[in-house]
Enzyme design. Structure first.
Site, PDB file in Angstrom:
ATOM      1  N   GLY A 150       0.782  -1.220   0.000  1.00 22.18           N
ATOM      2  CA  GLY A 150       0.000   0.000   0.000  1.00 22.18           C
ATOM      3  C   GLY A 150       0.820   1.280   0.000  1.00 22.18           C
ATOM      4  O   GLY A 150       0.332   2.317   0.454  1.00 22.18           O
ATOM      5  N   SER A 151       2.027   1.245  -0.532  1.00 24.98           N
ATOM      6  CA  SER A 151       2.825   2.474  -0.559  1.00 24.98           C
ATOM      7  C   SER A 151       2.202   3.519  -1.481  1.00 24.98           C
ATOM      8  O   SER A 151       2.250   4.723  -1.199  1.00 24.98           O
ATOM      9  CB  SER A 151       4.274   2.177  -0.975  1.00 24.98           C
ATOM     10  OG  SER A 151       4.332   1.617  -2.271  1.00 24.98           O
ATOM     11  N   HIS A 183       0.193   1.167 -13.949  1.00 23.33           N
ATOM     12  CA  HIS A 183       0.846   0.068 -14.674  1.00 23.33           C
ATOM     13  C   HIS A 183       2.307   0.421 -14.926  1.00 23.33           C
ATOM     14  O   HIS A 183       2.612   1.524 -15.405  1.00 23.33           O
ATOM     15  CB  HIS A 183       0.138  -0.174 -16.010  1.00 23.33           C
ATOM     16  CG  HIS A 183       0.722  -1.288 -16.806  1.00 23.33           C
ATOM     17  ND1 HIS A 183       0.723  -2.597 -16.372  1.00 23.33           N
ATOM     18  CD2 HIS A 183       1.364  -1.290 -18.010  1.00 23.33           C
ATOM     19  CE1 HIS A 183       1.320  -3.361 -17.272  1.00 23.33           C
ATOM     20  NE2 HIS A 183       1.718  -2.592 -18.274  1.00 23.33           N
ATOM     21  N   GLU A 187       6.420   6.025  -9.021  1.00 25.59           N
ATOM     22  CA  GLU A 187       4.993   5.672  -8.995  1.00 25.59           C
ATOM     23  C   GLU A 187       4.201   6.536  -8.028  1.00 25.59           C
ATOM     24  O   GLU A 187       3.068   6.934  -8.324  1.00 25.59           O
ATOM     25  CB  GLU A 187       4.828   4.202  -8.591  1.00 25.59           C
ATOM     26  CG  GLU A 187       5.189   3.206  -9.662  1.00 25.59           C
ATOM     27  CD  GLU A 187       5.086   1.768  -9.174  1.00 25.59           C
ATOM     28  OE1 GLU A 187       5.097   0.859 -10.005  1.00 25.59           O
ATOM     29  OE2 GLU A 187       4.999   1.567  -7.937  1.00 25.59           O
ATOM     30  N   ILE A 193      -6.627  -9.103 -12.582  1.00 27.40           N
ATOM     31  CA  ILE A 193      -7.213  -8.573 -13.811  1.00 27.40           C
ATOM     32  C   ILE A 193      -8.722  -8.559 -13.629  1.00 27.40           C
ATOM     33  O   ILE A 193      -9.335  -9.577 -13.302  1.00 27.40           O
ATOM     34  CB  ILE A 193      -6.817  -9.422 -15.029  1.00 27.40           C
ATOM     35  CG1 ILE A 193      -5.300  -9.327 -15.256  1.00 27.40           C
ATOM     36  CG2 ILE A 193      -7.569  -8.958 -16.271  1.00 27.40           C
ATOM     37  CD1 ILE A 193      -4.790 -10.249 -16.350  1.00 27.40           C
ATOM     38  N   MET A 232      -3.551  -6.620  -7.839  1.00 30.11           N
ATOM     39  CA  MET A 232      -2.883  -7.603  -8.684  1.00 30.11           C
ATOM     40  C   MET A 232      -3.827  -8.579  -9.381  1.00 30.11           C
ATOM     41  O   MET A 232      -3.411  -9.648  -9.801  1.00 30.11           O
ATOM     42  CB  MET A 232      -1.854  -8.377  -7.854  1.00 30.11           C
ATOM     43  CG  MET A 232      -0.814  -7.489  -7.188  1.00 30.11           C
ATOM     44  SD  MET A 232       0.041  -6.393  -8.352  1.00 30.11           S
ATOM     45  CE  MET A 232       0.956  -7.585  -9.318  1.00 30.11           C
TER      46      MET A 232
END
Length: 226
Positions: free
Chosen positions: A21-22, A136, A205, A116, A114
């Site tokens: 959860g960063s 992504h 990110e 789809i 993680m």
């Protein structure tokens, strides 16, 4: 930073996570600052019970929910090799959509989620006109699917590339092919190990997911949806 002033109610954000959860923490820290003004995380949902991101949410007094797939696999045993048609997955996604929509979010952010998402999730959320965005670790149309950082590293070592990237994009049924919101190119040169590349990407990110969420919320504002 000081809280941004606005006459509207804060945009409600639901965040989907799977791990530490960063990136969620970056969003938590940015809410109601100049980086992400007039925004509120309504709920954090994780597909993993031990995800540290759930503790981050609890520490920030944000409702946090674990929604795991194991009970669905027990209820819907399926030998199909095509994940698009696994009944367990579709049942899971359908219920996940209901969990998400119960909070009436204006936007859903996949921040290291993680799984789809199948049309069993995407269709009801689309009907509600709630955009879904995703982080992504590749530029749009470059590396698709899982393991992109490792694949970029392998190509770098083979002399086939010198850069990779990250993007925030809208989620559609075609994996990682939705319209990009923001992108950032990242050089691989200077990294001596895969771990160093991973750390370099993760450092970028945190800023990009906030920037992408802000951009998507601003679009909702322009369209009169918040």
């Amino acid at each position: 930073m000081a809280q941004a002033n606005s006459s509207r109610e804060p945009a409600r954000i639901t965040v989907l996570i799977s791990g530490s959860g960063s990136n969620l923490q970056a969003l938590i820290d940015a809410c109601n600052t100049e980086a992400l003004p007039n925004a509120k995380i309504a709920r954090v949902l994780s597909d993993r019970k031990d995800a540290y991101g759930l503790k981050r949410a609890e520490a920030a007094h944000i409702p946090a929910t674990y929604h795991g797939i194991l009970p669905y696999k027990k209820q819907h045993p399926d030998e199909s090799k095509d994940p698009q048609w696994q009944e367990a997955r579709r049942a899971y996604d359908a219920d996940l959509a209901q969990h998400v929509l119960a909070d009436n979010p204006e936007i859903v952010v996949c921040a290291g989620f993680m799984r789809i998402l199948s049309t069993a999730f995407l269709d009801p959320v689309k009907i509600s006109k709630t955009p879904i965005i995703n982080l992504h670790p590749s530029l749009h149309g470059d590396l698709i699917g899982a393991g992109c950082i490792k694949r970029a590293w392998d190509e770098y070592e083979a002399g086939k590339r010198t850069k990779t990237g990250i993007m925030i994009h809208y989620v559609i049924a075609e994996v990682d092919m939705g319209e990009p919101i923001v992108q950032e190119e990242i050089s691989i040169e200077g990294c001596k190990t895969l771990k160093e590349l991973e750390e370099r990407i993760h450092q970028h990110e945190h800023g990009l997911i906030v920037k992408g969420t802000k951009t998507a919320v601003e679009k909702l504002e322009r369209d009169g949806k918040v």
